[in-house]
Design a protein around this motif. Sequence first.
Motif, short mmCIF file in Angstrom:
data_model
loop_
_atom_site.label_atom_id
_atom_site.label_comp_id
_atom_site.label_asym_id
_atom_site.label_seq_id
_atom_site.Cartn_x
_atom_site.Cartn_y
_atom_site.Cartn_z
N SER A 17 0.81 -1.22 0.00
CA SER A 17 0.00 0.00 0.00
C SER A 17 0.85 1.27 0.00
CB SER A 17 -0.96 0.01 1.18
OG SER A 17 -0.24 -0.10 2.40
N GLU A 18 2.10 1.18 0.48
CA GLU A 18 2.98 2.36 0.48
C GLU A 18 3.25 2.88 -0.93
OE1 GLU A 18 5.77 -1.12 -0.08
OE2 GLU A 18 3.95 -0.76 1.09
N LEU A 19 3.10 2.03 -1.93
CA LEU A 19 3.34 2.46 -3.31
C LEU A 19 2.12 3.17 -3.92
CD1 LEU A 19 5.24 -0.67 -4.67
CD2 LEU A 19 6.20 1.56 -4.06
N MET A 20 0.97 3.01 -3.31
CA MET A 20 -0.26 3.59 -3.86
C MET A 20 -0.26 5.11 -3.83
SD MET A 20 -1.98 1.18 -5.15
CE MET A 20 -3.42 2.13 -5.58
N GLN A 21 0.52 5.72 -2.95
CA GLN A 21 0.53 7.17 -2.82
C GLN A 21 0.94 7.86 -4.12
OE1 GLN A 21 2.96 8.63 0.36
NE2 GLN A 21 2.50 10.77 -0.08
N ASN A 22 1.95 7.31 -4.82
CA ASN A 22 2.47 7.96 -6.02
C ASN A 22 2.18 7.22 -7.31
OD1 ASN A 22 3.70 10.18 -4.74
ND2 ASN A 22 5.42 8.89 -4.14
N ILE A 23 1.58 6.05 -7.22
CA ILE A 23 1.47 5.19 -8.39
C ILE A 23 0.73 5.83 -9.56
CG2 ILE A 23 -0.65 3.93 -7.83
CD1 ILE A 23 0.94 1.35 -8.48
N GLN A 28 8.66 10.07 -10.47
CA GLN A 28 8.51 9.30 -9.23
C GLN A 28 7.32 8.36 -9.30
OE1 GLN A 28 10.76 9.14 -6.60
NE2 GLN A 28 9.49 7.35 -6.21
N GLY A 29 6.21 8.85 -9.82
CA GLY A 29 5.04 7.99 -9.98
C GLY A 29 5.33 6.79 -10.86
N ALA A 30 6.09 7.02 -11.93
CA ALA A 30 6.45 5.93 -12.83
C ALA A 30 7.37 4.93 -12.15
CB ALA A 30 7.12 6.49 -14.09
N LYS A 31 8.31 5.44 -11.37
CA LYS A 31 9.24 4.54 -10.65
C LYS A 31 8.48 3.66 -9.66
CE LYS A 31 13.21 7.59 -11.20
NZ LYS A 31 14.01 8.63 -10.60
N ASP A 32 7.51 4.26 -8.95
CA ASP A 32 6.72 3.48 -8.00
C ASP A 32 5.85 2.46 -8.74
OD1 ASP A 32 7.87 4.85 -5.93
OD2 ASP A 32 6.08 5.99 -5.40
#
Length: 187
Positions: free
Chosen positions: A160-166, A172-176
């Motif tokens: 769920s920690e990746l959902m913030q920027n996904i 950064q969104g792309a990296k996540d």
Amino acid sequence: MKTFTYILLLLIIATGSLSLSNCSSPKEDKLIHNYYDYYNNKNYKELSKLLSDTIKLFDEGYLVLEGKEKFLDIVKWGEVFNSKNTLISLENKDGAWIATEKQSSDRINFLYGHDLKSETIFRLFKKKIVSIESNLIDFNAEKENKKMHLFIDWVKNNHSELMQNIWQLNSQGAKDFKKAMELYQNK
């Protein structure tokens, strides 16, 4: 008779001038081709020169973003996924440039298993791209988005920690998103 010939000649010239003014410029054609070249090679400096400061990007009729900096951010987002848009055909219709393109990237391949085909409409003003509208061709959203929904549900439940920027359309969104793809593939 001379007067009639003279008036007829003026009408022919005027009609020719009017029809030429409605034609697209070969320079506009080159501008669109340059767009694809700069986009695919991630040449931000040259790409930036082709865009209006207030460029709008639409996807399937929805406004995705507005502004040159945000547009360049989405190109950087695509760079993380090795995105490439291949121009298949280009025509001018009613003052807009309509491109048929093939879209490929690691993200597209992960989610759909195949490249996507799009009709992309470019609108220009004063030798700058002011809007781009992308509409997928032969895309069954209900069928095609099943894997994406499974993927997103898995990420929510397991990372769920990746959902913030996904969903952020920036680097950064792309990296996540890419990290989440890798975790999902290795589950």
